[in-house]
Design an enzyme around this catalytic site. Structure first.
Site, mmCIF file in Angstrom:
data_model
loop_
_atom_site.group_PDB
_atom_site.id
_atom_site.type_symbol
_atom_site.label_atom_id
_atom_site.label_comp_id
_atom_site.label_asym_id
_atom_site.label_seq_id
_atom_site.Cartn_x
_atom_site.Cartn_y
_atom_site.Cartn_z
ATOM 1 C CB THR A 84 -0.921 0.027 1.232
ATOM 2 O OG1 THR A 84 -1.412 1.356 1.444
ATOM 3 C CG2 THR A 84 -0.187 -0.404 2.496
ATOM 4 C CB CYS A 197 -3.700 4.581 -4.701
ATOM 5 S SG CYS A 197 -4.804 3.554 -3.719
#
Length: 234
Positions: A84, A197
């Site tokens: 992430t 992202c």
């Protein structure tokens, strides 16, 4: 490739599945045959992490992810990846918790961008990543300046991630909106755009952009496979 890659996943599971797919595709591309990448995946509960993000409980989240990294090391991981972008806000705490290399996603992405000769790039990411300093300052270490969308487009980009992509929804209207945002960043002078992202790669890619695209998920995976294939410092 005999070294084991440790993955802290679940943020979201959709992007973690993409990590696993890309990791094994890259191993097979390089080694051929039936080869896979040796890996260990620990999936956290994204609902807990997301609540900590909203509540600004970054220290608590860092403790949870640091313990996840230690678990991966105990399970035999020779390196650890945090799957992430946003939670690299607490990367220092994770790195300090383990004795094996931590493969920093932002460093890997910045090195690839800098090697291509870009100095000013657009960033699409969660609001946390776009507005907090951890990503921008880390990129600046590599000579790369970050440009983010203006409002209300930052909200649009963020909401698509949390309301759609992390819930396994891929909407053509959101793809069109992201294309417009990328084009506007290019018009403001961005030389390239970072998909910052890990879910965004599910929605848009190079074909959606008038400027070069740097997919942080794929770059992170390729960097890990490089390390797994060569001698690493301990």
């Amino acid at each position: 490739m005999t070294r084991t890659i440790g993955l802290i996943g679940g943020m979201s599971w959709e992007s973690s599945a993409e990590y696993y797919r890309l990791l094994n595709e890259e191993a097979r591309r390089r080694l051929g045959g039936h080869h896979c990448a040796r890996s260990v995946l620990l999936t956290v509960d994204f609902a807990e992490i997301e609540a900590m993000q909203r509540g600004g409980e970054w220290e608590r989240a860092g403790l949870l992810l640091a313990e996840s990294a230690r678990s991966l090391q105990r399970a035999g991981a020779d390196m650890v990846l945090l799957c992430t972008n946003t939670m690299h806000q607490v990367a220092d705490r994770i790195e300090a918790a383990i004795d094996v290399p931590f493969v920093h996603l932002v460093d890997a992405t910045a090195r690839r961008v800098a090697a291509a000769g870009h100095t000013t790039v657009g960033l699409l990411a969660t609001r946390f990543t776009m507005e907090m300093d951890f990503y921008r300052s880390r990129m600046r270490r590599h000579g790369v300046e970050i440009m983010v969308p203006d409002e209300p487009d930052r909200t649009l980009v963020h909401d698509v991630i949390y309301q759609e992509l992390t819930r396994n929804r891929i909407e053509s209207s959101s793809r069109a909106a992201y294309r417009r945002v990328i084009a506007e960043l290019a018009g403001r002078g961005a030389q390239a755009v970072i998909l910052g992202c890990t879910e965004i790669t599910l929605l848009v890619g190079p074909e959606d952009s008038p400027i070069p695209v740097f997919d942080s998920t794929r770059i992170h995976v390729e960097t890990a496979v490089d390390l797994a294939s060569h001698a690493m410092p301990r």
